[in-house]
Design an enzyme around this catalytic site. Structure first.
Site, PDB file in Angstrom:
ATOM      1  CG  HIS A 148       7.164  -2.118   1.968  1.00 52.60           C
ATOM      2  ND1 HIS A 148       7.012  -0.983   2.723  1.00 52.60           N
ATOM      3  CD2 HIS A 148       5.956  -2.745   1.995  1.00 52.60           C
ATOM      4  CE1 HIS A 148       5.775  -0.914   3.170  1.00 52.60           C
ATOM      5  NE2 HIS A 148       5.109  -1.967   2.765  1.00 52.60           N
ATOM      6  NE  ARG A 192      -2.718   1.389   9.799  1.00 53.21           N
ATOM      7  CZ  ARG A 192      -3.156   0.415   8.997  1.00 53.21           C
ATOM      8  NH1 ARG A 192      -2.500  -0.724   8.930  1.00 53.21           N
ATOM      9  NH2 ARG A 192      -4.249   0.572   8.275  1.00 53.21           N
ATOM     10  CG  HIS A 199       8.774   0.252   5.783  1.00 56.44           C
ATOM     11  ND1 HIS A 199       9.059  -1.097   5.812  1.00 56.44           N
ATOM     12  CD2 HIS A 199       7.448   0.367   6.029  1.00 56.44           C
ATOM     13  CE1 HIS A 199       7.958  -1.763   6.095  1.00 56.44           C
ATOM     14  NE2 HIS A 199       6.961  -0.912   6.228  1.00 56.44           N
ATOM     15  CE  LYS A 236       3.928  -4.889  10.025  1.00 56.76           C
ATOM     16  NZ  LYS A 236       2.500  -4.592  10.254  1.00 56.76           N
ATOM     17  CD  GLN A 273      -6.155  -3.710   2.544  1.00 51.19           C
ATOM     18  OE1 GLN A 273      -6.017  -4.148   1.411  1.00 51.19           O
ATOM     19  NE2 GLN A 273      -5.227  -3.874   3.461  1.00 51.19           N
ATOM     20  CG  MET A 296      -1.898  -1.216   1.161  1.00 53.19           C
ATOM     21  SD  MET A 296      -3.446  -0.957   2.014  1.00 53.19           S
ATOM     22  CE  MET A 296      -2.879  -0.697   3.676  1.00 53.19           C
ATOM     23  CD  GLN A 338      -2.103  -8.863   4.143  1.00 54.90           C
ATOM     24  OE1 GLN A 338      -2.964  -8.016   4.284  1.00 54.90           O
ATOM     25  NE2 GLN A 338      -0.858  -8.576   3.809  1.00 54.90           N
ATOM     26  CG  MET A 371      11.100  -1.606   9.830  1.00 58.23           C
ATOM     27  SD  MET A 371      12.246  -1.395   8.476  1.00 58.23           S
ATOM     28  CE  MET A 371      13.736  -1.080   9.421  1.00 58.23           C
ATOM     29  CB  SER A 372       4.342  -0.904  10.503  1.00 61.70           C
ATOM     30  OG  SER A 372       3.053  -0.408  10.179  1.00 61.70           O
TER      31      SER A 372
HETATM   32  O1  PAF Z   1      -0.292  -5.844   3.472  1.00 63.33           O
HETATM   33  C1  PAF Z   1      -0.676  -4.916   2.730  1.00 63.33           C
HETATM   34  O2  PAF Z   1       0.011  -3.914   2.528  1.00 63.33           O
HETATM   35  C2  PAF Z   1      -2.044  -5.017   2.069  1.00 63.33           C
HETATM   36  O3  PAF Z   1      -2.959  -5.667   2.880  1.00 63.33           O
HETATM   37  C3  PAF Z   1      -2.008  -5.653   0.664  1.00 63.33           C
HETATM   38  C4  PAF Z   1      -1.535  -7.088   0.723  1.00 63.33           C
HETATM   39  C5  PAF Z   1      -1.082  -4.847  -0.235  1.00 63.33           C
HETATM   40  C6  PAF Z   1      -3.399  -5.640   0.036  1.00 63.33           C
HETATM   41  O4  PAF Z   1      -3.897  -4.352  -0.086  1.00 63.33           O
END
Ligand code: PAF
Length: 288
Positions: free
Chosen positions: A37, A194, A34, A156, A64, A30, A160, A191-192
């Protein structure tokens, strides 16, 4: 590095790769990227090799987020993301605007969703009831557009990754799903994107998630066997309560594959935590 913003453009490119037998490594994000990713991007590159193509999607998926959640203020910085992707050797950024991903959604004219009905029930699914429906829907759409050989998700968001793995199996997506380790700050905070919401007082307190995970590990190691989950959850709740800005949303010990809660915690169980630090909701996950 190419930047693709249309669904048709992405699918055209992906079909070309497919015809030529080019392996495609895919990291869905999304944005507000950082080092965590980028570690997923590097993993994708290793998996597909130099001859393969690495695609990063940057899309803040409205489906979501619940109405009261942070969709509008979710951090975005495309120039920064683009620079990080270029430096990491990404081949394509897929960054569609909302109408490309959900034509008709703005006028209530979107009516097809992908729903996983078992693994998505507890933890994040219980705390955020429409969240996983949005995740599985957008990830299925992204898979159809990017046609990846392998998709890399972060550990993390363990639930999901497990829900998406189930969707891949149940709906016969022809791809491999890889879950890569969580990237952490030197003090243990996962790391996030947010994390940037945390103010100077909250930031040190946010390490309580990491400290709680270390506490659980040590408790199980010292017990030399099983520890009752209820007692350990209480200990972690008490530990988290020592931080004035922290408020526990949930703590769960569970089997890492079935996601079923366990009554007795042994080594190899998975721990998930969701904690508000100030107004920021953080999650973390780890093997006990
Ligand atoms: O983990 C995320 O950043 C989101 O949930 C994803 C997998 C990109 C789906 O929008």
């Amino acid at each position: 590095m190419k930047i693709v913003t249309t669904a048709a453009g992405m699918q055209r490119l992906a079909r070309g790769w497919q015809r030529r037998g080019v392996k495609v490594g895919f990291v869905p994000t999304m944005g507000y990227l950082h080092a965590g990713h980028i570690s997923l991007v590097k993993r994708a590159r290793r998996l597909v090799g130099r001859a393969g193509a690495v695609v990063v999607s940057i899309y803040v998926n409205p489906a979501q987020f619940a109405p009261q959640e942070d969709l509008a203020k979710y951090p975005r910085d495309f120039p920064h993301d683009r620079a990080l992707c270029r430096a990491a050797g990404v081949d394509v950024i897929f960054a569609p605007p909302d109408p490309e991903m959900y034509p008709g959604r703005a006028t209530g004219d979107h009516s097809t969703y992908v729903v996983e009905e078992m693994l998505a029930q507890g933890m994040e699914g219980a705390a955020r009831p429409t969240h996983f429906r949005g995740v599985t829907t957008v990830v299925a759409k992204l898979f159809h557009l990017v046609l990846p050989t392998v998709a890399v998700f972060g550990a993390k968001d363990w639930q999901q990754a497990t829900v998406v793995r189930r969707m891949v199996r149940d709906l016969n997506f022809p791809l491999r799903l890889v879950v890569a380790p969580t990237h952490r700050e030197p003090d243990g905070l996962a790391m996030s994107s947010r994390n940037q919401y945390l103010n100077a007082e909250e930031r040190p307190q946010a390490t309580i998630l990491w400290r709680a995970m270390q506490h659980a590990k040590a408790a199980v190691r010292e017990a030399g066997g099983a520890v009752p989950a209820a007692a350990l959850k209480q200990e972690l709740a008490a530990l988290i309560a020592t931080q004035p800005a922290a408020r526990l949303d949930y703590v769960e010990f569970f089997d890492p594959e079935s996601l079923r809660p366990v009554a007795a915690v042994r080594r190899g169980a998975q721990l998930a935590l969701a904690v508000f630090v100030g107004r920021t909701r953080l999650i973390d996950n780890g093997r006990v």
